[in-house]
Write an enzyme that holds these catalytic residues in place. Structure first.
Site, mmCIF file in Angstrom:
data_model
loop_
_atom_site.group_PDB
_atom_site.id
_atom_site.type_symbol
_atom_site.label_atom_id
_atom_site.label_comp_id
_atom_site.label_asym_id
_atom_site.label_seq_id
_atom_site.Cartn_x
_atom_site.Cartn_y
_atom_site.Cartn_z
ATOM 1 N N LYS A 22 14.370 -2.383 7.566
ATOM 2 C CA LYS A 22 14.488 -1.614 6.309
ATOM 3 C C LYS A 22 14.405 -0.120 6.613
ATOM 4 C CE LYS A 22 10.763 -0.974 3.573
ATOM 5 N NZ LYS A 22 10.492 0.440 3.286
ATOM 6 N N ASN A 23 13.466 0.269 7.453
ATOM 7 C CA ASN A 23 13.185 1.696 7.668
ATOM 8 C C ASN A 23 14.139 2.378 8.631
ATOM 9 O OD1 ASN A 23 11.241 1.451 5.765
ATOM 10 N ND2 ASN A 23 9.505 1.593 7.166
ATOM 11 N N CYS A 126 2.749 7.710 -4.732
ATOM 12 C CA CYS A 126 2.956 6.267 -4.865
ATOM 13 C C CYS A 126 1.592 5.618 -4.646
ATOM 14 C CB CYS A 126 3.995 5.757 -3.870
ATOM 15 S SG CYS A 126 3.332 5.516 -2.252
ATOM 16 N N ARG A 131 1.616 11.475 -0.773
ATOM 17 C CA ARG A 131 2.899 11.497 -0.048
ATOM 18 C C ARG A 131 3.722 12.749 -0.367
ATOM 19 N NH1 ARG A 131 5.109 5.685 0.512
ATOM 20 N NH2 ARG A 131 6.207 6.616 2.279
ATOM 21 N N ASP A 316 1.960 0.334 8.890
ATOM 22 C CA ASP A 316 2.653 -0.676 8.074
ATOM 23 C C ASP A 316 2.245 -2.093 8.436
ATOM 24 O OD1 ASP A 316 5.823 1.124 7.778
ATOM 25 O OD2 ASP A 316 3.868 1.385 6.843
ATOM 26 N N ARG A 408 10.988 -5.761 -1.872
ATOM 27 C CA ARG A 408 11.478 -4.468 -1.401
ATOM 28 C C ARG A 408 11.666 -4.478 0.112
ATOM 29 N NH1 ARG A 408 8.337 0.605 -3.155
ATOM 30 N NH2 ARG A 408 10.065 1.369 -1.938
HETATM 31 C C1 EPZ Z 1 7.766 6.357 6.613
HETATM 32 O O1 EPZ Z 1 7.291 6.975 5.424
HETATM 33 C C2 EPZ Z 1 7.971 4.895 6.280
HETATM 34 N N1 EPZ Z 1 8.991 4.757 5.245
HETATM 35 C C3 EPZ Z 1 6.649 4.283 5.807
HETATM 36 O O2 EPZ Z 1 6.867 2.907 5.570
HETATM 37 C C4 EPZ Z 1 5.632 4.432 6.937
HETATM 38 O O3 EPZ Z 1 4.389 3.922 6.517
HETATM 39 C C5 EPZ Z 1 5.488 5.922 7.296
HETATM 40 O O4 EPZ Z 1 6.778 6.461 7.662
HETATM 41 C C6 EPZ Z 1 4.542 6.128 8.476
HETATM 42 O O5 EPZ Z 1 5.028 5.439 9.596
HETATM 43 C C7 EPZ Z 1 10.309 4.755 5.617
HETATM 44 O O6 EPZ Z 1 10.645 4.900 6.788
HETATM 45 C C8 EPZ Z 1 11.309 4.561 4.523
HETATM 46 P P1 EPZ Z 1 5.407 10.129 6.944
HETATM 47 P P2 EPZ Z 1 7.194 8.596 5.331
HETATM 48 O O7 EPZ Z 1 6.183 11.315 6.498
HETATM 49 O O8 EPZ Z 1 8.280 9.206 6.121
HETATM 50 C C9 EPZ Z 1 2.048 13.073 5.362
HETATM 51 C C10 EPZ Z 1 6.896 0.948 4.319
HETATM 52 O O9 EPZ Z 1 5.977 0.203 3.989
HETATM 53 N N2 EPZ Z 1 3.147 13.978 4.992
HETATM 54 O O10 EPZ Z 1 5.488 9.720 8.395
HETATM 55 O O11 EPZ Z 1 7.074 8.946 3.897
HETATM 56 C C11 EPZ Z 1 2.051 11.795 4.542
HETATM 57 O O12 EPZ Z 1 1.371 12.000 3.320
HETATM 58 C C12 EPZ Z 1 6.716 2.442 4.209
HETATM 59 O O13 EPZ Z 1 8.000 0.574 4.781
HETATM 60 C C13 EPZ Z 1 2.819 15.249 4.519
HETATM 61 O O14 EPZ Z 1 1.650 15.625 4.414
HETATM 62 O O15 EPZ Z 1 5.799 8.865 6.050
HETATM 63 C C14 EPZ Z 1 1.329 10.836 5.439
HETATM 64 O O16 EPZ Z 1 -0.063 11.045 5.309
HETATM 65 C C15 EPZ Z 1 5.380 2.808 3.599
HETATM 66 N N3 EPZ Z 1 3.821 16.093 4.169
HETATM 67 C C16 EPZ Z 1 1.753 11.264 6.842
HETATM 68 O O17 EPZ Z 1 2.255 12.603 6.713
HETATM 69 C C17 EPZ Z 1 5.141 15.734 4.271
HETATM 70 O O18 EPZ Z 1 6.018 16.562 3.949
HETATM 71 C C18 EPZ Z 1 2.857 10.410 7.447
HETATM 72 O O19 EPZ Z 1 3.882 10.326 6.505
HETATM 73 C C19 EPZ Z 1 5.449 14.435 4.749
HETATM 74 C C20 EPZ Z 1 4.443 13.585 5.113
#
Ligand code: EPZ
Length: 429
Positions: A22-23, A126, A131, A316, A408
């Site tokens: 998915k990701n 969410c 996020r 995850d 999802r």
């Molecule tokens: C991706 O989300 C995945 N989603 C998530 O999977 C996964 O848990 C996550 O990466 C971490 O591996 C997809 O790939 C579609 P991040 P993403 O930006 O990109 C903070 C699932 O279950 N952050 O790596 O949104 C954020 O709050 C989903 O399939 C900021 O502070 O995650 C988090 O604490 C859930 N500012 C950390 O970084 C930003 O601008 C990591 O988030 C962006 C992120």
């Protein structure tokens, strides 16, 4: 709303076909906006999030043609999706679409890179955390985009196109890295990304972009270098297997006992999680058909795990491991470092008899002899599947409500588990 009914206590034996990730699928579909030619994606999973993203791309004027399995395709071959963004008729991604699937915010990158403008609804928080997208916006500004936040929308402008630059992420962000790579692919000049995410999905998308003519080196490492090009062509790319689905079913087998071949799985995509499963007492064997997981006889040993960006233990899979630890022979600790509110499965697992206490970002799980079935509520995608894993080993019947969360990210879950002997059925309604 559909529910899933499970009667626990049966070991899992047989084969489970692993679907495309998915990701990786979501950013790959978004990358189609970078070119006016056709992008063909194979092994795309049948998931609600894919359908939702199709709606968003349609809204931009993109043609998305789904074609099912070709006759004779193996069971674990996903669908083929042909996407052509020949003309982008609208550079707005509206709130009512983006709010349903956060990753759709990432369309801002190809839109501003190719069209010089984008108006994308902020995704909002969410269940698992606030996020924010501040780092995604920082990346685009480093490439010369001017971004204003107005009325809940991020409005990006780059009338003279983007230009290469240096992007240093203060923390690892998967979405931020995808956005930076896609935008830099069409920027004038060279972009260097420092502290990039190394998740396999980043590498899969980069591989596809290179097939489209992008010039990218270092994907999969902390430093990625992109030489911008003026345009990209079409390509054909097969989505890599889903490492989170693989880890989820591996934990299910470790929970119930049994012996299952995860067809098409690639061990190197989730080595840290498989190493933990070996510590737990499962047998893990990588074969050329996939990954075989078994647990026969020996009990479930407790482990202490902290989630980390790849190649560490993935956030995850945190909820799924916690479900497994509820029946460990001893006390285990799981620390979540990526998201601030990713323990909503704890209360629901407690309804099944689990003994879990929370202290900030660390959960302490005291293994119990037995879990007892009960009605439970899914709250987010990965939490919902942790309830399924616990239910598979609970005595009696468990009904998991709100399974739209499951749909999802897990394709045909009840079919895949049912084929291996689980007493599981979907109750529509
Ligand atoms: C991706 O989300 C995945 N989603 C998530 O999977 C996964 O848990 C996550 O990466 C971490 O591996 C997809 O790939 C579609 P991040 P993403 O930006 O990109 C903070 C699932 O279950 N952050 O790596 O949104 C954020 O709050 C989903 O399939 C900021 O502070 O995650 C988090 O604490 C859930 N500012 C950390 O970084 C930003 O601008 C990591 O988030 C962006 C992120």
């Amino acid at each position: 709303m559909d529910r899933i009914r499970i009667t626990g206590g049966r070991p899992l034996h047989g084969e489970i076909p692993i679907s495309g990730a998915k990701n990786a699928t979501l950013p790959l579909m978004i990358a189609s906006l970078l070119t006016d030619k056709t992008l063909v994606l194979d092994n795309v999973p049948h998931l609600a999030d894919v359908v939702q993203l199709q709606r968003i791309l349609n809204n931009h004027g993109v043609d998305v043609m789904l074609s099912g399995k070709r006759s004779g395709d193996a069971d674990n071959k996903g669908q083929t999706v042909k996407i052509s963004a020949e003309k982008i008729v609208d550079t707005t991604a509206p709130y009512e679409l983006v709010s349903k699937m956060r990753a759709s915010f990432w369309v801002i990158a190809p839109l501003v890179a190719r069209m010089g403008e984008a108006r994308v609804s902020l995704p909002g928080g969410c269940a698992i955390g606030t996020r924010p997208v501040d780092l995604l916006i920082m990346a685009l500004e480093r490439l010369g985009a001017k971004i204003d936040i107005e009325g809940g929308y991020a409005i990006a402008r780059a009338p003279r196109g983007l230009r290469g630059g240096e992007i240093v992420f203060p923390k690892v962000t998967v979405g931020g890295t995808h956005v930076a790579v896609m935008a830099a692919a069409l920027a004038q000049g060279t972009t260097v990304i420092e502290n990039a995410a190394c998740e396999p999905e980043i590498t899969d998308v980069a591989d596809c972009l290179v097939k489209m003519g992008a010039r990218i080196s270092g994907a999969g490492t902390r430093q990625i270098v992109i030489e911008g090009v003026s345009s990209l062509s079409g390509a054909r790319h097969s989505v890599l297997p889903d490492r989170i689905e693989t880890g989820t079913y591996a934990m299910a087998v470790a929970m119930t006992g049994g012996d299952v071949l995860l067809q098409g799985a690639r061990a190197e995509l989730l080595q840290s999680a498989l190493d933990v499963l070996v510590q737990v007492g499962a047998t893990v064997t990588a074969t050329n058909e996939g990954v075989r997981v078994a647990r026969n006889g020996a009990g479930i040993a407790p482990v202490d795990v902290t989630t980390e960006p790849f190649p560490g233990f993935p956030t995850d899979l945190q909820a799924q491991l916690m479900a497994l630890m509820t029946r460990a022979r001893g006390t285990s600790h799981i620390t979540e470092t990526i998201f601030e509110n990713r323990f909503m499965h704890v209360q629901e697992l407690a309804r099944l008899g689990a003994r879990i206490s929370l202290d900030g970002q660390t959960a302490t799980i005291e293994g119990v002899e037995r879990l007892k079935g009960a009605p439970v509520m899914a709250t987010d995608l990965r939490a919902s599947v942790s309830l399924v894993i616990a239910a598979l080993a609970a005595e009696g019947e468990t009904v998991v409500n709100r399974v739209y969360h499951l749909d999802r990210g897990f394709e045909r879950l009840e079919e895949k588990l049912g084929q291996c002997g689980a007493a599981i059925e979907r109750i529509s309604g």
